[in-house]
Design an enzyme around this catalytic site. Structure first.
Site: not given
Ligand code: AMP
Length: 413
Positions: A16, A23, A101, A190, A219-220, A251, A294-295, A342, A344-345, A394
């Site tokens: 990926n 990855k 992918r 996605h 939501l990533g 984006r 987002l963190r 986002i 999941e976390n 995925e």
């Molecule tokens: P992904 O593309 O699925 O890897 O998601 C990436 C995004 O998930 C990052 O840009 C973060 O904004 C968000 N993220 C990951 N872990 C956390 C967390 N513990 N709290 C808030 N946002 C998170």
């Protein structure tokens, strides 16, 4: 003393690729178990790369100084992955197939395929439609074919799932000839994640997928929502490109199309700079001026940063608006699914998104939301519809598709 028998473990490798990341996940074909996964990042100019390995018995970090492209990253990660998996399993690991992918398959590549010259050329041709993604996938395919010439290489597309969208949903209200002659339509992205989550939801709810109306929000860093009705995707938020739909990390998501010619003509913004702005300097980053992560925004907002608060509020508003429109496309929703980094976390973002969704029968249980474990229901017991948090897989989906194309006996739940 008897001679120790060395067995061979046949595997599928999943690749990926991002713009400066790669990855890898290694799956045993006989058990469908992920033996080990690794992620290499080589941010920018340093020429150095970091590999993070994760497996059942191992978690570690390796650095290398001369990584500047997908070829070097693949070589580095693959040899570390094979060496470690051999130690872990006590077997000789043989990579029989690689599942890649690929984000954009366009209109010609609508299902997972063995990668031949024609497929490879078409993936490259589609780079103009997914400039952040297809060139990276192509570079990884070329590198993997060089590293593993005996293995079968399969492309699994993020767009395939949405080749089944109905015409009112995939057409834009533009001159019809733009679709027939130029291929301008909603492709959707996605799809690998959305189709995994749809199947997983049915399993978690112990209900046939065909009987469910689902809104799935991935939501990533990239964000998209899909309505799945009767087992099929019927609407999705990403469109002709992965820039459409929800607000994302960098984006913009959907905009008034009038903004684009205005800034081009009145402020002399050239087309390529516009493309970069919409894809790399907008979204959470554009509004906050701080970060796309987002963190970092949650921590800045906690310390009172107004623009971080604004970015978070806008993000939640836009996800909620998409959920409303996707639910209405099906006449209601039986389950809302939140997935990816986002989804999941971030319990705070999940709570913000669900704040005004009672009107759709979606009632969040705040205790369950705060203490959720992977793949669980965070709606109240009385909620007419369910809210699920699902860890997207995925890599597993790509391994399954690769096995299906090659007719390998790959058992999975
Ligand atoms: P992904 O593309 O699925 O890897 O998601 C990436 C995004 O998930 C990052 O840009 C973060 O904004 C968000 N993220 C990951 N872990 C956390 C967390 N513990 N709290 C808030 N946002 C998170």
């Amino acid at each position: 003393m008897g001679v120790r028998q060395v067995t061979t473990l046949d595997c599928i490798l999943v690749v990926n690729s991002g713009s400066s990341s790669l990855k890898l996940s290694l799956f045993a074909i006989s058990t469908a178990q992920c033996l080990l996964s690794g992620a290499v990042d080589w941010p920018g100019h340093s020429g150095g790369g970091i590999l993070r390995l994760e497996g059942q018995s191992l978690s570690g970090r390796l650095s290398k100084t001369d990584i500047s492209d997908h070829g070097a990253a693949l070589e580095f990660a693959l040899s570390a992955l094979l060496e470690q998996s051999q130690v872990d399993s006590g077997s000789t690991v043989a990579v029989r197939a690689i599942g890649h992918r690929v984000v954009h398959g366009g209109t010609l590549l609508q299902e997972s395929l063995l990668i031949d010259e024609r497929v490879q050329t078409e993936i490259g041709r589609l780079s103009s439609l997914a400039p952040l993604h297809n060139p990276a996938a192509l570079a990884a395919i070329v590198a993997a074919k060089t590293q593993l010439p005996e293995a079968s290489h399969v492309a699994v597309f993020d767009t395939s799932y949405f080749s089944r969208l109905p015409p009112p949903s995939f057409l834009y209200p533009l001159p019809y000839e733009w679709y027939t002659e130029w291929g301008i339509r909603r492709y959707g992205f996605h799809g690998i994640s959305h189709s995994y989550c749809a199947q997983r939801t049915a399993a978690l709810l112990s209900r046939p997928l065909q009987d469910l109306r689902l809104v799935i929000c991935h939501l990533g860093h990239g964000c998209s929502g899909t309505a799945v009705h009767g087992g099929e995707p019927v609407a999705t938020t990403m469109g002709f490109t992965p820039t459409d739909g929800m607000m994302m990390g960098t984006r913009s998501g959907s905009l008034d199309p009038g903004i684009l010619p205005f800034v081009q003509q009145q402020h002399s913004v050239p087309a390529n700079s516009l493309q970069d702005t919409l894809n790399l300097r907008s979204g959470l980053l554009g509004i906050s001026g701080i970060s796309s992560d987002l963190r970092q925004l949650e921590s800045a907002a906690h310390q009172g940063d107004e623009r971080a608060k604004l970015a978070i509020e806008m993000f939640a508003d836009r996800v909620r608006a998409s959920i409303g429109s996707l639910a209405v496309a099906m006449g209601g929703v039986d389950a809302l699914v939140l997935t990816a980094g986002i989804g999941e976390n971030s319990s705070t973002m999940r709570a913000a998104i669900c704040e005004r969704l009672n009107c759709l029968g979606l009632h969040l249980d705040s205790d369950r939301n705060a203490s959720r474990s992977a793949d669980c229901d965070i709606a109240t017991a009385q909620s007419p519809s369910r809210i699920l948090v699902i860890k997207t897989r995925e890599d597993l989906m790509i391994a399954r598709e690769t096995a299906r194309v090659l007719k390998f006996p790959f058992l999975f739940e």
